[in-house]
Scaffold this motif. Structure first.
Motif: not given
Length: 234
Positions: A113-136
């Protein structure tokens, strides 16, 4: 006096044949437009990939088709590559108005649709999920379970910044596959915590349609998330 022979409909003149040809073409075009409108409204819609944030899953200038039946009647899941409206203003505002040709392509589903902007990404976390990056261990964890991500751009770390979030109800946490070149949920924590509304999701990216050398389906990599426990059991 003999009766005049009945007019043979196949003996019509060239004007009639021309009109009949034009009428058939018009009917075909109308039917094609109607079908295209139904398909792009309820089933699939085409999108264009302008950036490298999802490389190498999606390359710059790829054209994809998104399944509009996700979410509902089919559900979203971790790993799905989704197209969502930029309702939160992650992208700069559009400064150019679409042309009449672009509006026509948008109507038949070749462009979004013209006038609207969109992004494309991958879902990593769903509702309720705890998502973290563990650098160790240099891995993303979901509900305490570390995951190996084969789709990440070659040479990239799973994240260049540490974070730990719990995804609220009705939201998702998204990341690009080209982690070093993706301004995803990690970079927008000042806007709604970086979470994307599920209601903003337009569909699941399912097929690469162009160029022909890249024809194929877009994987959710279910195997990556197979051992992730439910949020409730965390």
């Amino acid at each position: 006096m003999s009766a005049a022979p009945a007019e043979n409909p196949h003996d019509k003149g060239p004007l009639y044949k021309t009109w009949r040809f034009i009428r058939e073409i018009v009917i075909i075009v109308v039917i094609a437009l109607a079908l295209s409108f139904v398909i792009k409204t309820f089933f699939f819609r085409a999108y264009y990939i302008p950036s490298g944030s999802m490389e190498h899953t999606l390359e710059v200038n790829d054209r994809i088709f998104a399944n509009l039946m996700v979410p509902g009647p089919f559900e979203l899941d971790r790993g799905d590559v989704v197209v969502f409206r930029d309702d939160l203003g992650w992208l700069p505002p559009v400064t150019e108005s679409p042309t009449a040709f672009e509006n026509a392509l948008s109507f038949v589903g070749i462009l979004p649709a013209s006038g609207e902007q969109y992004l494309v990404k991958r879902i990593i976390g769903m509702p309720g999920d705890t998502v973290e990056y563990d650098a160790s261990i240099d891995k993303i964890k979901i509900n305490g379970e570390a995951i190996d991500e084969p789709y990440i751009y070659t040479g990239n770390k799973p994240s260049d910044m540490e974070f730990s979030v719990t995804v609220p109800e009705g939201k998702i946490w998204v990341m690009g596959d080209h982690r070093a070149a993706s301004a995803d949920s990690r970079f927008h924590t000042d806007i709604q915590g970086g979470f994307v509304d599920i209601d903003s999701v337009q569909g699941k990216a399912s097929v690469i349609s162009w160029p022909t050398s890249r024809w194929g389906t877009i994987s959710s990599h279910d195997e990556v998330f197979a051992n992730v426990p439910d949020a409730a059991s965390n």
